[in-house]
Each structure stands twice: as structure tokens, then as C-alpha cells.
Motif scaffolding. Structure first.
Motif: not given
Length: 525
Positions: A480-496
């Protein structure tokens, strides 16, 4: 020390030799080669080739590799470029005339000449002890008898099988379906290819019936490839590039790999007090994402075939990093950089081996996308890479597709050297994530004092050019903090990504770690 009440994995400590990679049978094969009298180069080659059967969607003999290695008795690091070139008939203009703005990711057009096999034969001849025939024996055995599909491999096979051509489906599916966890996967055609290489060396792959099979398959699919293109395939030795971060020297493979991107990221991050930030908080994730945007945008304009890469010194200069660092604001996200010609993917294997004489090998090996181009050679089932999708079709671009040219590559082996002593061969898989992964692993170790396994276990985030992918290891509050800074945040389907590393400790012991995002392990003796 980790909390032993909770799930997790300890780092592995051993005295004589060690391998860390993404599949346990490959790690066991490498240690077996060491115990049979082979050195780290022998072990890395043997286990890497086996990974093409153990993780067939990730890598294989139709792909490319890059290698960093430290011979025994010295702290100097050598590099070998085992990446392939576009065929002599490749024409960017012909693709533009068809209305294409990027190189396709499937079919014959993105297939560059696979050069990993030339690299393995050269490294075996120049630096190994046992001979290529001995090194290929484990893979020949498993390709004929079968290897059970591991859990992460099964997950990936199911996701990527749609990319296979008719011949690919025939060689890599079982009754028309992706092999499931626990099913035995066999590749008898590849076993025959490896028997020929064991007997004839690299000519068993690049000349004769095996090369004819690959060329015929490519021509039938509309490719430009010829037998001469395959006969002329050649890896070459080169020198690593290096930079420093908080007392550690980072060594990377030079272009056409993009290890310089990790160096630029760390040079930018050096202007911020990461150690004073919560390692899993929003500030660190934000700073890292912003540094990645700036470093990757620079990469897209600089990195190419080494004969065409002319601005590397500018990319790695302290002044460049300092100027880019001033663009980062703590409370807001920079715009996304322009899209890269490089197609996004996450399919690669990495292996590192250290032997009793402290030869250290850092090897990365890939067919680019899951199942590469989707094309498998008709007779032998050699899955062909699609590395040409890393080229640009922009006329005049430094990375524009051209005959005999190598594309920008995302696979990068790494090493750390401290006070003149090589201390850690390592790699972080995950396609475009890899430079970001190198920077994160180094900062996990240098800024936060994590041990090698903790540094690989730790949660990851990555700005992939479209969204900021934030693994579930982060809290919802951070997202939520990252989104408030303007990042388009998502949880990836696969781990990174994934990763492995071995630390050469000052007391002479070896300490290894392997990423829980894969099926593998560190194994020593």
C-alpha cells in the motif's frame, strides 16, 4: 541465526568441494564428478548439461551460456562468452518490411546459433580433467532412463507447454500433456546427440547429421539458417568487468550480457543509506525500484554485441551514477522507462561449483523463454533457443539485428572479490530481473549482514517495466505504501527468479545457499 521453530533452510557448510544449483540430481552429479577426481569446471559442465533434461523448459543444448571462473592457484577471474550469433542471412529490414516492430518470440526467426555446446567442449578441453565423454555420461543415462519431474519444474512445464511447436510437443510432452510432477521425462534423441559429442567433440553437434537436423527444422519454419552458420559457431574468452560496492568488488561478464546493469544499479544505490532502512520496508523497495528503472533504461541504449557496444565506460562512470541518483525522490515514483526490445522472460538455470583446490566456476545457461523458440529439431528433439528476440528492429540501434551479430543477453554469472581474494561465485535467475537480483543479493550481504541462505530466501520486488511486482513475502502495508508513491503494484503469479551462491570463507570452509523458489540445493562434501 534463523528461528528453528519456523520453516526454512540452513546454509550448507563443507570443507572439500561444493555445488549449488536448481535441481538436486544436478547438484549430486556435480559432487560425484568432484569425488571422482574432476575439478570444478568438469563438475559445472556435467551438471549444467544434465539440467537440460531435469529442467527442459529452462535450458538445453540448443541454448547459450556465459561463464566466469577462477582457476586454482590464482585470484584472477576469466570469462567465456558462449552466446550465439544471428545467422548470416538475418535481415532486420526484411522484418520491418513485414510490419514488425519487434523480433518474434516463436518460430525460426528468433533462433540464434546455439553456442553452449561449443563453450562446454572448449572449457572441458582447456580447463577440465576428465574429458567431455565422462562429463556427458550422467546426462546420457538420465536422458535414456528418465528423470522424475520435480515440483517447480512441473509448475513451469504446465505454464509454458503452449509455446511448443508440433515437433516440440512430440519430443517434450507425454500423451499430449506436459509431464506432471513425479512423471519420468525421457529424451532419447538428445542422448544420441550427446553420444556423438562424446565421440567427436563439438563437431558431433555442429556438423553432420545433428546439424542437418537443426537446419532442416529451421528452414522448414522459414528460418535463414545454414549449415555454415552452425559449423562456424564459436565461443570466445574475454575479460570480466568490475566495480566496487562497500568494500566488495563485483565482477560481471562484459557485454553482450548486461552485468553492467547490476553495476550501475549498485553505483546508484551507493548514494543512499540502505543499511539505515528496514530491509523489508517500503523505502528500500522504492529506492531499489527507482535505481532499476534508471539502470535498465541506460542498458537499453548501451548494451549490445561487444563489437558494437561503445558507451560502456560512460554507463559505469561514478559521475553517471551520481547524476542518476539525483533523479530519485523518496515520496514519488519515476515514470516507467521506454519499453525495451528485449522480451520479458524468467527461464534460465544457474550453477556454481568450487573444488578442493578452490577453482571456482559461475555458469549460467539458458534457452531464453520457456521452451525457447518452441521449435525442437525433428529427429533428435533439440529445443532451439529464441535469443534473437533480444535484438532491436529499430534501424541504426546499437542492438539492431544483423548478420553474425550477438543480441543483448539477460543471463549473467557473477562473482565477488574482497581484498584481492575471490569470495563468492553467484547467480540470480529470472530473465530481466537478473541485474536487480545481483544488486539485491549484494546489498542483502553487505548492508544487512545476512548469511548466504538468508540473502537468497529474502523477499523480492521488481519493476518489470509495466508493474512493480512485490512478492508475498512483503506485507500488505508495504504494498500500500509503494502504491501511494505511484508504483503500479502487483503480486506476481510466479516467484521472482531463483539463485545460488557459494562463499569461500577465510577459514578455508565453503558455505553455500540455494533459492527456495526452485527445487535445488547446495551440496558439499
Amino acid at each position: 541465526m534463523r528461528d528453528f521453530h519456523k520453516p526454512g533452510r540452513s546454509q550448507v557448510i563443507a570443507a572439500s568441494g561444493m555445488c549449488a544449483t536448481s535441481h538436486p540430481l544436478a547438484a549430486q552429479t556435480a559432487v560425484g564428478i568432484l569425488q571422482a577426481g574432476g575439478n570444478a569446471m568438469d563438475a559445472a559442465i556435467s551438471a549444467a548439461i544434465l539440467l537440460g533434461i531435469a529442467e527442459p523448459q529452462m535450458t538445453g543444448i540448443g541454448g547459450d551460456c556465459f561463464v566466469l571462473f577462477k582457476p586454482a592457484g590464482t585470484e584472477e577471474v576469466r570469462a567465456l562468452n558462449g552466446s550465439g550469433r544471428a545467422p548470416a542471412g538475418a535481415r532486420a529490414g526484411a522484418l520491418r518490411e513485414k510490419g514488425l516492430t519487434t523480433v518474434p518470440t516463436e518460430g525460426a526467426i528468433p533462433v540464434t546459433i546455439p553456442t553452449a555446446m561449443d563453450a562446454f567442449c572448449r572449457l572441458s578441453n582447456d580447463w577440465g580433467k576428465l574429458g567431455i565423454d565422462r562429463l556427458l555420461a550422467p546426462t546420457i543415462h538420465y536422458a535414456e532412463e528418465g528423470i522424475p519431474i520435480a515440483p517447480r519444474v512441473g509448475f513451469d512445464l504446465a505454464k509454458d507447454a503452449w509455446r511448443l511447436s508440433d515437433s516440440g510437443r512430440r519430443h517434450f510432452l507425454i500423451d499430449g500433456q506436459p509431464p506432471a510432477v513425479g512423471q519420468m521425462f525421457r529424451a532419447p534423441g538428445q542422448a544420441e546427440v550427446l553420444r556423438r559429442v562424446a565421440k567427436e567433440g563439438r563437431d558431433g553437434f555442429y556438423k553432420g547429421e545433428v546439424a542437418e537436423d537443426m537446419v532442416a527444422t529451421l528452414k522448414a519454419a522459414g528460418g535463414w539458417h545454414t549449415l555454415d552458420d552452425f559449423a562456424e559457431a564459436a565461443s570466445n574468452y574475454t575479460d570480466p568487468i568490475s566495480s566496487t560496492y562497500k568494500g566488495a568488488e563485483l565482477l560481471e561478464h562484459p557485454p553482450n550480457g548486461h552485468g553492467a546493469t547490476a553495476m550501475l544499479m549498485l553505483n546508484i544505490l551507493n548514494h543512499f543509506d540502505l543499511a539505515g532502512m528496514d530491509p523489508w520496508g517500503a523505502d528500500r523497495a522504492h529506492i531499489e525500484a527507482e535505481a532499476a528503472k534508471l539502470a535498465y533504461d541506460t542498458r537499453n541504449r548501451v548494451i549490445a554485441d561487444p563489437d558494437h557496444c561503445t558507451r560502456l565506460e560512460h554507463m559505469l562512470s561514478p559521475e553517471t551514477a551520481a547524476q542518476l541518483a539525483t533523479l530519485i525522490k523518496m515520496d514519488s515514483a519515476l515514470p516507467m522507462p521506454a519499453p525495451s526490445a528485449e522480451a520479458v522472460h524468467k527461464d534460465t538455470i544457474y550453477i556454481t561449483v568450487v573444488d578442493k583446490d578452490r577453482m571456482a566456476v559461475s555458469l549460467i545457461y539458458s534457452i531464453f523463454h520457456g521452451f525457447g523458440s518452441g521449435l525442437a529439431s525433428d529427429k533428435f528433439g533439440i529445443l532451439l533457443q529464441n535469443r534473437g528476440a533480444g535484438f532491436s528492429l529499430q534501424e541504426g540501434h546499437v542492438n539492431e539485428m544483423a548478420p553474425g551479430k550477438r543480441p543483448l543477453h539477460t543471463i549473467i554469472p557473477g562473482m565477488l572479490r574482497e581484498n584481492g581474494r575471490v569470495t563468492m561465485p553467484f547467480g540470480v535467475m529470472g530473465g530481466a530481473y537478473q541485474p536487480n537480483g545481483h544488486a539485491r543479493l549484494v546489498t542483502n550481504l553487505r548492508d544487512y549482514g545476512l548469511n548466504v541462505q538468508e540473502a537468497l530466501d529474502a523477499p523480492r520486488a521488481f519493476n518489470d517495466g509495466t508493474t512493480m511486482q512485490v512478492e508475498r513475502g512483503y506485507s500488505d502495508a508495504v504494498r500500500a505504501d509503494l502504491a501511494a508513491r505511484g508504483h503500479n503494484v502487483s503480486i506476481p503469479e510466479k516467484p521472482i527468479g531463483g539463485g545460488q551462491a557459494i562463499i569461500l570463507r577465510e577459514d578455508g570452509l565453503l558455505e553455500g545457499g540455494s533459492d527456495p523458489r526452485k527445487d535445488g540445493c547446495a551440496l558439499g562434501y
